[in-house]
Design an enzyme around this catalytic site. Structure first.
Site, PDB file in Angstrom:
ATOM      1  N   TYR A   1      36.560  42.848   0.362  1.00 39.05           N
ATOM      2  CA  TYR A   1      36.330  41.720  -0.495  1.00 39.05           C
ATOM      3  C   TYR A   1      36.615  42.250  -2.002  1.00 39.05           C
ATOM      4  CZ  TYR A   1      34.222  38.825   3.019  1.00 39.05           C
ATOM      5  OH  TYR A   1      33.860  37.942   4.253  1.00 39.05           O
TER       6      TYR A   1
ATOM      7  N   HIS B   1      28.214  34.731   4.636  1.00 40.19           N
ATOM      8  CA  HIS B   1      28.912  35.355   5.880  1.00 40.19           C
ATOM      9  C   HIS B   1      28.009  35.299   7.123  1.00 40.19           C
ATOM     10  CE1 HIS B   1      31.164  37.887   8.666  1.00 40.19           C
ATOM     11  NE2 HIS B   1      32.191  37.764   7.915  1.00 40.19           N
ATOM     12  N   GLY B   2      28.324  35.029   8.249  1.00 45.81           N
ATOM     13  CA  GLY B   2      27.619  35.202   9.392  1.00 45.81           C
ATOM     14  C   GLY B   2      27.041  36.508   9.776  1.00 45.81           C
ATOM     15  N   ASP B   3      25.832  36.400  10.266  1.00 51.88           N
ATOM     16  CA  ASP B   3      24.831  37.713  10.065  1.00 51.88           C
ATOM     17  C   ASP B   3      25.549  38.646  11.141  1.00 51.88           C
ATOM     18  OD1 ASP B   3      23.985  36.764  12.529  1.00 51.88           O
ATOM     19  OD2 ASP B   3      21.930  36.623  12.076  1.00 51.88           O
TER      20      ASP B   3
ATOM     21  N   THR C   1      26.402  31.674  14.761  1.00 52.77           N
ATOM     22  CA  THR C   1      26.255  30.456  15.589  1.00 52.77           C
ATOM     23  C   THR C   1      27.141  30.944  17.177  1.00 52.77           C
ATOM     24  OG1 THR C   1      26.608  28.992  13.976  1.00 52.77           O
ATOM     25  CG2 THR C   1      26.697  27.990  16.148  1.00 52.77           C
TER      26      THR C   1
ATOM     27  N   ASP D   1      57.007  62.087  37.895  1.00 56.96           N
ATOM     28  CA  ASP D   1      57.561  61.277  36.638  1.00 56.96           C
ATOM     29  C   ASP D   1      58.999  61.397  36.936  1.00 56.96           C
ATOM     30  OD1 ASP D   1      58.197  59.655  34.626  1.00 56.96           O
ATOM     31  OD2 ASP D   1      57.934  61.230  33.281  1.00 56.96           O
TER      32      ASP D   1
HETATM   33  C1  SPV Z   1      56.326  58.960  28.912  1.00 57.14           C
HETATM   34  O1  SPV Z   1      55.308  58.742  28.218  1.00 57.14           O
HETATM   35  O2  SPV Z   1      56.732  58.697  30.217  1.00 57.14           O
HETATM   36  C2  SPV Z   1      57.595  59.142  28.335  1.00 57.14           C
HETATM   37  C3  SPV Z   1      57.110  60.175  27.092  1.00 57.14           C
HETATM   38  O3  SPV Z   1      58.536  58.982  28.733  1.00 57.14           O
HETATM   39  S1  SPV Z   1      57.352  61.552  27.189  1.00 57.14           S
HETATM   40  O4  SPV Z   1      56.580  61.792  28.541  1.00 57.14           O
HETATM   41  O5  SPV Z   1      57.166  62.403  26.183  1.00 57.14           O
HETATM   42  O6  SPV Z   1      58.771  61.859  27.809  1.00 57.14           O
HETATM   43 MG    MG Z   2      58.679  58.231  30.513  1.00 56.18          MG
END
Ligand code: SPV
Ligand code: MG
Length: 431
Positions: free
Chosen positions: A75, A89-91, A122, A204
């Protein structure tokens, strides 16, 4: 006549707000600040109506004499300008992260003899229903989908954290910290292929199929409102990618990032230690174009991820690809690196920004983790993704607990570092 100031951070008026106004009116002339969009976002109250509509909403309250803009969650500026006799303000701001805001207000008004008035907050069925309705609205695909583009235009940098379940989604949604008086929280969520696969105990390598990946998105969406960026790996075959785009868009995902690799994809952090093939510019552009062609809204983003630095193809190759992908319709560029030193990322960003001022840049600072969000933003970065830190922090903690239970043949020794049963059962909101 005394003046009374209060600030509203809401899209919908309920009896709690009107109660504050009534209490304020008893003290003097009522001035209400309407929090600006950017500050609303920082405050974890993403606006569902425009700033102008919020102003009109407050102007419609007969007891309000004047409506002003408050640009910051703090503020300071407004108090210096208005010097109100009271700030009301609300507490609920007596504790939690907002206490820092109150502390600053108390100090500021104290300097000229003003006073802070905390009205009992409230909280009843009606108020809860109104709050829930705003949340539900933000969960809807049409609101969630466009939120990433809104954030990019409103925030200096969109802070994004990896999520792979309802629970990690809740952490991304609710964690808010106060640091030196500033409130900070994550803006968006990343459905990482690495962490989504890891959570399933799988590598992955695009092994976890789209149906399963969509299930993860759904779990996250059920309990959150923040926008989602989906890690689409290579996007697969162009003929399949177009269906992925349609599905993601319909679900309310804001963006998909696809990387310019082909064949068996391995995680980028392996770099050149494993066999990985970069796609040709031509093929990858055709995939981007096909995706853009089937998309139905203007909100959804297809972001092209460049693997040239990961695969040691050089800066020029990365820049050539960036230009081509933008020309093919990419709504953003992600540049990746696995070097500890952020120099090559910074160089890419500076060079790309010198010729393209607008296309959003995304980075994933897993290896180059010394550079701050602010520094990255200075080099033109728009989205920073913390792509795997939640998973990497949870795994060792769980493993240690498992080891200790095996070691002591009971759970007493691990209990001190566990979340209490009371906290875990109250973590999840009930309808
Ligand atoms: C993921 O998080 O799956 C990515 C980023 O693709 S990395 O793991 O850095 O490739
Ligand atoms: Mg990835």
């Amino acid at each position: 006549m005394s003046t009374v100031y209060t600030c509203f951070t809401t899209d919908v008026l309920h009896e709690g707000h009107l109660n504050i106004i009534n209490e304020a009116k008893k003290l003097g002339d009522v001035i209400v600040g309407v929090l600006a969009d950017e500050a609303m976002i920082r405050f974890n109250r993403f606006p569902t109506i425009s700033f102008e509509e919020r102003v009109k909403l407050v102007e419609s309250i007969p007891e309000v004499s004047k409506v002003v803009v408050q640009n910051d969650v703090h503020y300071d500026k407004i108090i210096k300008e208005l010097k109100p006799d009271y700030v009301i303000h609300g507490d609920n701001w007596l504790e939690g992260p907002t206490k820092a805001i109150r502390d600053r207000v108390v100090k500021l008004v104290g300097e000229y003899g003003g006073e802070v008035v905390d009205v009992p907050y409230t909280y009843n069925e009606n108020v809860k229903r109104t709050d829930d309705r705003i949340k539900e609205k933000l969960m809807m695909p049409e609101y969630r989908r466009k939120r990433l583009r809104q954030l990019i235009s409103m925030c200096p940098v969109v802070k994004t954290i990896e999520v792979h379940s309802g629970l990690t989604g809740l952490i991304a949604e609710k964690t808010i910290v106060e640091n030196d008086g500033e409130l900070s929280q994550f803006d968006a969520m990343w459905i990482s292929s690495l962490c989504d696969s890891t959570a399933k105990g799988k590598p992955d390598i695009e092994l976890v199929d789209m149906t399963s990946r969509f299930r993860t998105i759904d779990d996250v969406m059920e309990v959150t409102t923040k926008p989602i960026i989906f890690d689409g790996d290579t996007g697969g075959l162009t003929e399949h990618f177009v269906y992925t785009v349609r599905s993601l868009e319909r679900m309310g995902v804001s963006a998909v990032i696809i990387e310019d690799k082909t064949g068996l994809k391995k995680n980028s952090l392996f770099g050149t230690e494993v066999q990985q093939t970069q796609d040709s510019i031509e093929n990858f552009c055709a995939k981007i174009e096909a995706g853009k062609k089937v998309q139905l809204t203007d909100d959804f983003m297809i972001i092209a991820r460049i693997e040239s630095l990961i695969l040691e193809q050089g800066m020029e190759d990365a820049l050539t690809r960036a230009r081509a992908y933008v020309k093919a319709g990419a709504d953003g560029i992600m540049i990746h690196s696995r070097k500890k030193d952020p120099a090559e990322i910074v160089e890419f960003c500076d060079k790309f920004r010198s010729e393209d001022k607008d296309t959003p840049i995304v980075v994933v600072p897993t290896s180059f983790n010394t550079i701050t969000e602010e520094e990255l933003a200075e080099h033109g970065v728009n989205i920073v993704i913390y792509a795997n830190q939640l998973t990497r922090s949870a795994f060792p903690a769980m493993e240690q607990t498992a080891k200790d239970i095996l070691k002591y043949h009971r759970a007493k020794e691990v209990d001190d570092r566990l979340m209490s049963i009371k906290n875990i059962i109250s973590l999840i909101d009930e309808l």
